[in-house]
Design an enzyme around this catalytic site. Structure first.
Site, PDB file in Angstrom:
ATOM      1  N   GLU A   1      31.715 100.116 -70.545  1.00  0.00           N
ATOM      2  CA  GLU A   1      31.943 100.020 -71.986  1.00  0.00           C
ATOM      3  C   GLU A   1      31.174 101.110 -72.719  1.00  0.00           C
ATOM      4  O   GLU A   1      31.674 101.705 -73.676  1.00  0.00           O
ATOM      5  CB  GLU A   1      31.532  98.634 -72.499  1.00  0.00           C
ATOM      6  CG  GLU A   1      31.801  98.419 -73.980  1.00  0.00           C
ATOM      7  CD  GLU A   1      33.289  98.338 -74.319  1.00  0.00           C
ATOM      8  OE1 GLU A   1      33.610  98.327 -75.524  1.00  0.00           O
ATOM      9  OE2 GLU A   1      34.133  98.286 -73.395  1.00  0.00           O
TER      10      GLU A   1
ATOM     11  N   HIS B   1      37.815 102.775 -61.622  1.00  0.00           N
ATOM     12  CA  HIS B   1      36.603 103.363 -62.205  1.00  0.00           C
ATOM     13  C   HIS B   1      35.379 102.481 -61.940  1.00  0.00           C
ATOM     14  O   HIS B   1      34.286 102.980 -61.636  1.00  0.00           O
ATOM     15  CB  HIS B   1      36.819 103.548 -63.703  1.00  0.00           C
ATOM     16  CG  HIS B   1      35.817 104.447 -64.339  1.00  0.00           C
ATOM     17  ND1 HIS B   1      35.562 104.431 -65.688  1.00  0.00           N
ATOM     18  CD2 HIS B   1      34.984 105.386 -63.822  1.00  0.00           C
ATOM     19  CE1 HIS B   1      34.631 105.319 -65.975  1.00  0.00           C
ATOM     20  NE2 HIS B   1      34.264 105.913 -64.858  1.00  0.00           N
TER      21      HIS B   1
ATOM     22  N   GLU C   1      34.168 103.007 -58.402  1.00  0.00           N
ATOM     23  CA  GLU C   1      33.384 104.248 -58.289  1.00  0.00           C
ATOM     24  C   GLU C   1      31.926 104.013 -58.679  1.00  0.00           C
ATOM     25  O   GLU C   1      30.998 104.426 -57.973  1.00  0.00           O
ATOM     26  CB  GLU C   1      33.998 105.321 -59.188  1.00  0.00           C
ATOM     27  CG  GLU C   1      33.164 106.589 -59.326  1.00  0.00           C
ATOM     28  CD  GLU C   1      33.198 107.164 -60.724  1.00  0.00           C
ATOM     29  OE1 GLU C   1      32.119 107.483 -61.261  1.00  0.00           O
ATOM     30  OE2 GLU C   1      34.305 107.288 -61.284  1.00  0.00           O
ATOM     31  N   HIS C   2      31.713 103.322 -59.804  1.00  0.00           N
ATOM     32  CA  HIS C   2      30.349 103.077 -60.287  1.00  0.00           C
ATOM     33  C   HIS C   2      29.584 102.149 -59.350  1.00  0.00           C
ATOM     34  O   HIS C   2      28.362 102.285 -59.196  1.00  0.00           O
ATOM     35  CB  HIS C   2      30.397 102.480 -61.693  1.00  0.00           C
ATOM     36  CG  HIS C   2      30.647 103.489 -62.761  1.00  0.00           C
ATOM     37  ND1 HIS C   2      29.723 103.797 -63.735  1.00  0.00           N
ATOM     38  CD2 HIS C   2      31.717 104.292 -63.014  1.00  0.00           C
ATOM     39  CE1 HIS C   2      30.207 104.726 -64.539  1.00  0.00           C
ATOM     40  NE2 HIS C   2      31.421 105.036 -64.124  1.00  0.00           N
TER      41      HIS C   2
END
Length: 591
Positions: free
Chosen positions: A112, A41, A44-45
């Protein structure tokens, strides 16, 4: 389908709204098991970056794959969108393998915030990954920031796993030079990955999982054969509440029920699904669903439309075989049972995030091996559309349903939401009135705050009136155009069950494009995950809302933003007892 020498698959999809849509199979967060959960994840960011004034774009990470898309707007062209997406992976003709520690740090903060957003609005419950050694939420947490150098090495390692055989590309049009460009970039990847990941642990069958869920669901393990995939496509196009899940090489058919009696009857083996043949399967799936099929089953050697004759001509035998396999798995307990439970006191110590879940063994007690009844399924309609005003009592239930079903779309304006779906009126009512759905809808109250404050800012109602009627949210006063007057105080602090910033902003040059650009800037700074905007009837005036754990930093950013000199912002601190007393002053806003 065009196949490059290194096995990259390219499809031309002129019905697609995106200019380019790219997926990478075997690249999702199931690969994080036994590493640091959240690496996929985070990658991806880190990869996605674009100019929001000339492109629309997004990316997502699922259990087994990652996908990216880009669409040109305003002055940009389709070719610009294609080159922009490719630039996320390649720099100077080489695959990216360098990420700065500062960028990694900012994006971990963003992750977060995304966890907070998803945990406030959804129940983050990835049962398959949890049973296979991961967590219920695998998108990454703030503690990754304690191991930045290790995280960076893992990101580089993950990039080196990309190979041509994992890549699927949809393009709206294959313009001049585009194929050569793909050959020079994704076509230069090795046919097989340079680094072979370790095999994913086998998930455990024969389990009952008690956890928050809108439906009674059974995940039935079936063989990942071509006929079974065609059978799933047939059922998905014909019925609601049927889908599939994969992890590693395992395939599960998911069947959801709103009636507990039918659900238990199916589990005991005394009932089978009532599957009837429809007139014709058209394979009129969304580009997202098509991409998911190609990525979850990378061994498919043909375009899906090549199978349209087979799925229609052989549907009877395909469905009989699939039905028999489903029943065999029920009897053999090759299933994962999801039972709705909303107790806040229970959790599993293996889940590091302490979400409410209990896992039990599915025993053979009460099994009946001769089914004597069948269970009807909810049939899909071609299309349906309804408009729900913000004052309607069913508003939040419809929002909850759309969040739990990917094939329901919502479009919000100043007066209400427009909902597109394919349910019958009776089926919608049955879902809305079911006990499990009602409990699920009420179990995440944070989403209500967005509409409570939208009602406060867009109507003449007091905060007391709105809170008194929060279950239905209040009818907006839209018969006359509201004139909003901003007071001297730009900040009002409240205490709710959630942490967020919301309010109204106004500026002469303010529009949705500038707000989207602002949202991406906040995301890059790691301060938010997403922000919702609603254009109010007053000129150049918007209502905005964002969940965030960094409320003061977001307020400071908004308060000093020159785009909107006029503003009225509410900052919510999370607490056990709600306190809206700061909003009970007439100086806040006049309508």
């Amino acid at each position: 389908m065009i196949v490059l020498p290194n096995k990259v698959r390219i499809f031309i999809n002129d019905r697609m709204k995106k200019d380019i849509y790219l997926g990478i199979s075997n690249f999702g967060f199931e690969n994080d098991i036994d590493e640091i959960l959240g690496i996929a994840h985070l990658l991806e960011h880190l990869l996605i970056s674009f100019d929001s004034t000339i492109f629309l774009a997004n990316a997502s990470t699922s259990r087994s794959y990652m996908s990216f898309w880009c669409k040109s707007i305003n002055s940009a062209t389709e070719s610009d969108a294609i080159r922009t997406l490719v630039s996320w992976f390649f720099s100077n003709g080489k695959l990216k393998d360098n990420f700065s520690l500062s960028s990694i740090r900012f994006h971990i903060k963003e992750l977060e915030n995304e966890y907070y957003f998803r945990n406030e609005v959804f129940h983050c419950m990835d049962i398959l990954t949890f049973l296979s050694g991961g967590d219920l939420y695998n998108g990454g947490r703030i503690d990754m920031i304690d191991n930045l150098n290790i995280v960076r090495d893992m990101l580089v390692n993950r990039m080196q796993r990309i190979s041509g055989s994992n890549i699927v590309i949809f393009v709206k049009r294959l313009g001049p030079g585009t194929l050569d460009f793909f050959n020079q970039t994704f076509g230069s990847l090795p046919a097989c990955p340079e680094i072979i990941p370790s095999s994913i642990p086998v998930s455990t069958n024969g389990k009952i999982v008690m956890t928050p869920s809108p439906f009674y669901t059974v995940m039935v393990k079936i063989n990942p054969t071509l006929d079974n995939i065609l059978g799933i496509l047939y059922l998905y196009e014909t019925y609601h509440l049927i889908d599939y899940e994969t992890i590693g090489n395992q395939l599960y058919l998911t069947v959801s029920f709103i009636d507990e009696t039918e659900y238990e009857s199916f589990l005991r083996g005394e009932a089978i699904l009532q599957i009837s043949q429809c007139q014709r399967i058209n394979m009129n799936y969304s580009d997202d669903y098509m991409m998911n099929i190609y990525l979850n089953f990378p061994w498919l050697s043909h375009d899906l439309y090549d199978y349209i004759t087979r799925i229609n001509d052989d549907s009877k035998s395909i469905l009989i075989s699939l039905t028999n396999e489903i029943y065999t798995s029920i009897i053999n307990r090759d299933i994962i049972v999801i039972y709705p439970n909303f107790s806040k006191a229970m959790c599993n110590t293996r889940d590091t995030q302490q979400h409410p879940i209990v896992v039990l063994d599915a025993t053979n007690d009460g099994l009946i091996k001769k089914p004597y009844r069948s269970i009807p399924l909810m049939k899909r309609l071609t299309s349906n559309e309804i408009f729900i005003r913000y004052g309607d009592a069913s508003l939040m239930d419809m929002i909850t349903l759309s969040l739990s079903k990917q094939d329901i779309s919502l479009k919000r304006n100043a007066e209400g939401i427009r909902v597109k779906h394919s349910f019958s009126a009776d089926d919608i009512q049955a879902i809305m009135e079911s006990d499990s759905f009602l409990k699920y809808s009420r179990s995440k109250p944070a989403a209500m705050y967005q509409y409570i404050f939208l009602s406060f800012f867009a109507s003449g109602n007091s905060i007391d009136d709105i809170l008194t009627n929060r279950d239905s949210t209040l009818e907006f006063s839209k018969k006359t155009k509201s004139k909003i007057l901003f007071g001297r105080n730009a900040r009002y602090d409240v205490t709710t069950k959630s942490s967020f910033v919301c309010g109204i902003v106004r500026g002469k040059l303010l529009d949705k494009t500038s707000l989207v650009e602002m949202m991406w800037d906040l995301k890059k700074k790691g301060l938010i995950y997403s922000m919702e905007f609603t254009n109010l009837l007053s000129k150049n005036t918007f209502y905005l809302f964002t969940f965030t754990i960094y409320t003061d930093e977001v307020y400071d950013y908004l308060n000093t933003n020159k785009l909107f000199p006029a503003k009225c912002l509410v900052i919510s601190t999370k607490g056990d007892v709600e306190n809206f007393s700061s909003l009970k002053k007439d100086v806040v806003i006049r309508v």
